[in-house]
Write an enzyme that holds these catalytic residues in place. Structure first.
Site, PDB file in Angstrom:
ATOM      1  N   SER A  28       0.832  -1.198   0.000  1.00 55.60           N
ATOM      2  CA  SER A  28       0.000   0.000   0.000  1.00 55.60           C
ATOM      3  C   SER A  28       0.879   1.265   0.000  1.00 55.60           C
ATOM      4  CB  SER A  28      -0.940  -0.045   1.213  1.00 55.60           C
ATOM      5  OG  SER A  28      -1.929   0.914   1.121  1.00 55.60           O
ATOM      6  N   ASP A  74      -8.249  -4.788  -6.481  1.00 58.54           N
ATOM      7  CA  ASP A  74      -7.842  -3.830  -5.449  1.00 58.54           C
ATOM      8  C   ASP A  74      -8.333  -2.433  -5.830  1.00 58.54           C
ATOM      9  OD1 ASP A  74      -6.580  -2.269  -3.556  1.00 58.54           O
ATOM     10  OD2 ASP A  74      -4.548  -2.934  -4.049  1.00 58.54           O
TER      11      ASP A  74
END
Ligand SMILES: *[C@@H]1O[C@H](CO)[C@@H](O)[C@H](O)[C@H]1NC(C)=O
Ligand SMILES: *[C@@H]1O[C@H](CO)[C@@H](O)[C@H](O)[C@H]1NC(C)=O
Ligand SMILES: *[C@@H]1O[C@H](CO)[C@@H](O)[C@H](O)[C@H]1NC(C)=O
Ligand SMILES: *[C@@H]1O[C@H](CO)[C@@H](O)[C@H](O)[C@H]1NC(C)=O
Ligand SMILES: *[C@@H]1O[C@H](CO)[C@@H](O)[C@H](O)[C@H]1NC(C)=O
Ligand SMILES: *[C@@H]1O[C@H](CO)[C@@H](O)[C@H](O)[C@H]1NC(C)=O
Ligand SMILES: *[C@@H]1O[C@H](CO)[C@@H](O)[C@H](O)[C@H]1NC(C)=O
Ligand SMILES: *[C@@H]1O[C@H](CO)[C@@H](O)[C@H](O)[C@H]1NC(C)=O
Ligand SMILES: *[C@@H]1O[C@H](CO)[C@@H](O)[C@H](O)[C@H]1NC(C)=O
Length: 512
Positions: free
Chosen positions: A180, A442
């Protein structure tokens, strides 16, 4: 991970007092009774020794101030002379990353290479806090340049208690991993400090910063269960058009138990909150949340039934089901004496003013407001939407203005300065021994090199480019003790990561 709920980040940033939800909505958790918590495995993780590394407050101007950066070490698989596998803990306490040292990606790579495993906490997060409060001025050393320089200094100079050999870079190969925000950092470290970072894996690395981010919810629209998405789209279109008319404006908010929530933007923001649960899905049952599935189940399936809810106001059953879910999950849990504006409102500047060290929501939010953006807004009109068109950029920027009044030494820009982040390469970030690993489903994928608008790349050992099918956010970071019980796609990516890291290490030569 970036809080789903603002997320990034990963990203639900769950602070002591607030969560910041998709659409940027803010929910004062201390005004709501506790809800079922997502299981966390951190507490079950084996204990690893914890140490401090001394860092300067400012790497570029001598202030004379230093602070302690926390890190944890696993020597479980270490063979003297081996590589170092370091995991950047990003915008969270490093304690929450310890499962990755125990059974996750660090343990997997260390086992495969005889490596030393490290989790390094990020400045300002967890207990690696260099300042006495989180005012605008005190936050001015929380930026990408300083925090990357911390990692470089660590790689060059760390001496680990109990390990007598010199493990510093460039004498040893360091493999840098992050997921991330930390995944973006992993790529940035490889391109900024190529002589210190021998190899890097950017997992769901959000290297492409954008001021507005409507694509996040659009991924959910594209990959969510069709019936569920249809029910959400139906609801949002009807709600937006009912909000437009004065005769239906009051009744539609009342249906959600939110008649007294003053601002329509806060209403729109709160009803987007359940979408944050998409990102909380995980293949690993220990950290998985089924909240998104529960939300979809509550919405039911499309039918052609309509119901009159007030004089002249008729809605689909999708809207009734959605409103019931919101009322049960949020509205009805905001109890007197708190008002709905106090629980879910964002328009009171006074509610942003606390700056003591417990107000940890101020940290990632500051990075959002200064450099990263990712402000959740409605998509352009031609794109079908799962969030309300009341979610505008002005609304998303409001917490930036209220939270960080200009200081004596620092002023937050009017819009986030994303060019600073994109200077590291954005969607085109690339280097030898930099692996790009992403998840097909995602919601952060549009901010990674696997964005639909990025150039396609070939996948090679020297520049791995892997998209995990069916995966959400940095799914390769987790591992379970019994690796053969992992789903096939996860088993495969772990094997591939072992293979390319082993291949890279064969090329390592310590400088003379
Ligand atoms: C590390 O630093 C923190 C914060 O400065 C301090 O509270 C802690 O005692 C230190 N730990 C060790 C092992 O020195
Ligand atoms: C460590 O690697 C060996 C093979 O090199 C494998 O047999 C073993 O299962 C691995 N252990 C863990 C905990 O991954
Ligand atoms: C924040 O800390 C600084 C010292 O680092 C101090 O000068 C300032 O007065 C503090 N501000 C608040 C509001 O606590
Ligand atoms: C919201 O839920 C509460 C508690 O269950 C209930 O009393 C109230 O009638 C509901 N409001 C609406 C508008 O459905
Ligand atoms: C809304 O506020 C009014 C007065 O402020 C109060 O009488 C009423 O009960 C509130 N309605 C709800 C549903 O909380
Ligand atoms: C809803 O109505 C449309 C058009 O009248 C029809 O094609 C569709 O099959 C109906 N759907 C359901 C679930 O009844
Ligand atoms: C959240 O609610 C608590 C309890 O009412 C209050 O003390 C606190 O100031 C609120 N925090 C924010 C950030 O609004
Ligand atoms: C990208 O390239 C790979 C092979 O290099 C190919 O299999 C894939 O279909 C391409 N994807 C797109 C979207 O063009
Ligand atoms: C590990 O998982 C595999 C596949 O689910 C299973 O067959 C095996 O019994 C498990 N091993 C242990 C030690 O639990």
């Amino acid at each position: 991970m970036l809080s789903s709920i603002v997320w990034l980040v990963a990203f639900a940033i769950i602070s002591k007092a607030r969560i910041i939800a998709p659409g940027g909505q803010w929910i004062n958790l201390s005004r709501l009774p506790p809800q079922k918590e997502v299981a966390r495995r951190a507490s079950d993780a084996a204990t690893f020794p914890q140490y401090n590394f001394t860092q300067p407050l400012d790497h570029f101007i001598d202030t004379g101030f230093t602070w302690n950066q926390r890190y944890w070490v696993s020597t479980r698989h270490y063979i003297p002379g081996g590589p170092v596998i370091i995991l950047d803990s990003g915008e969270d306490s490093g304690e929450d990353r310890l499962p990755y040292l125990d059974t996750g990606i660090v343990d997997i790579l260390a086992n495969a290479t005889g490596g030393l495993g490290i989790v390094l906490e990020h400045r300002y997060y967890g207990s690696s806090v260099p300042v006495l409060n989180f005012t605008t001025d005190s936050l001015r050393w929380l930026n990408i340049e300083q925090s990357l320089a911390d990692s470089a200094n660590f790689l060059k100079n760390v001496q680990i208690p109990g390990i007598s050999e010199d493990i510093t870079s460039p004498g040893r190969p360091w493999i840098y991993y992050g997921g991330s925000y930390a995944g973006a950092r992993s790529g940035f470290m490889r391109v900024t400090y190529p002589d210190l970072v021998f190899g890097a894996i950017a997992s769901s690395g959000v290297s492409y910063a954008t001021v507005v981010d409507w694509q996040y919810c659009d991924i959910i629209r594209q990959f969510g269960p069709a019936d569920c998405i249809s029910q959400i789209e139906t609801t949002i279109l009807e709600v937006d058009s009912l909000l437009d008319k004065s005769s239906s404006h009051g009744p539609i908010k009342a249906l959600f138990g939110l008649a007294n929530l003053t601002h329509d933007e806060d209403f729109a923001s709160l009803i987007a909150a359940p979408l944050g649960a998409w990102q909380d899905k995980n293949w690993d049952p220990a950290v998985n949340s089924d909240a998104f599935d529960e939300f979809c189940a509550a919405l039911g399936t499309p039918d052609n039934v309509t119901t009159s809810v007030a004089k002249g106001v008729t809605v689909s059953s999708a809207v009734i089901n959605y409103a019931t879910y919101i009322n049960e999950t949020y509205s009805s849990r905001c109890r007197s004496p708190a008002t709905l504006d106090e629980c879910f409102g964002t328009f009171d500047p006074a509610s942003y003013q606390a700056t003591d060290l417990s107000e940890t929501w101020r940290l990632w939010q500051f990075q959002v407001c200064t450099q990263f953006g990712f402000l959740m807004t409605a998509p352009p009109p031609q794109i079908p939407r799962v969030i309300s068109n009341r979610l505008t950029l002005d609304y998303a920027l409001q917490p930036c203005k209220f939270s960080y009044p200009p200081g004596e030494f620092f002023t937050v820009p009017n819009v986030p300065d994303v060019a600073v982040i994109n200077a590291y390469g954005g969607l085109n970030i690339a280097a030898d021994r930099l692996a790009i690993v992403d998840g097909q489903e995602d919601p952060w994928r549009p901010n990674t090199p696997h964005s639909d608008i990025a150039k396609n790349r070939s996948d090679t050992i020297i520049r791995p480019f892997k998209l995990i099918p069916g995966a959400v956010h940095h799914y390769d970071e987790n591992g379970i003790a019994n690796h053969s019980a992992e789903p096939p796609a996860i088993h495969t990516i772990h094997d591939q990561e072992i293979q390319f890291v082993q291949a890279w290490l064969k090329d390592f030569q310590a400088p003379k």
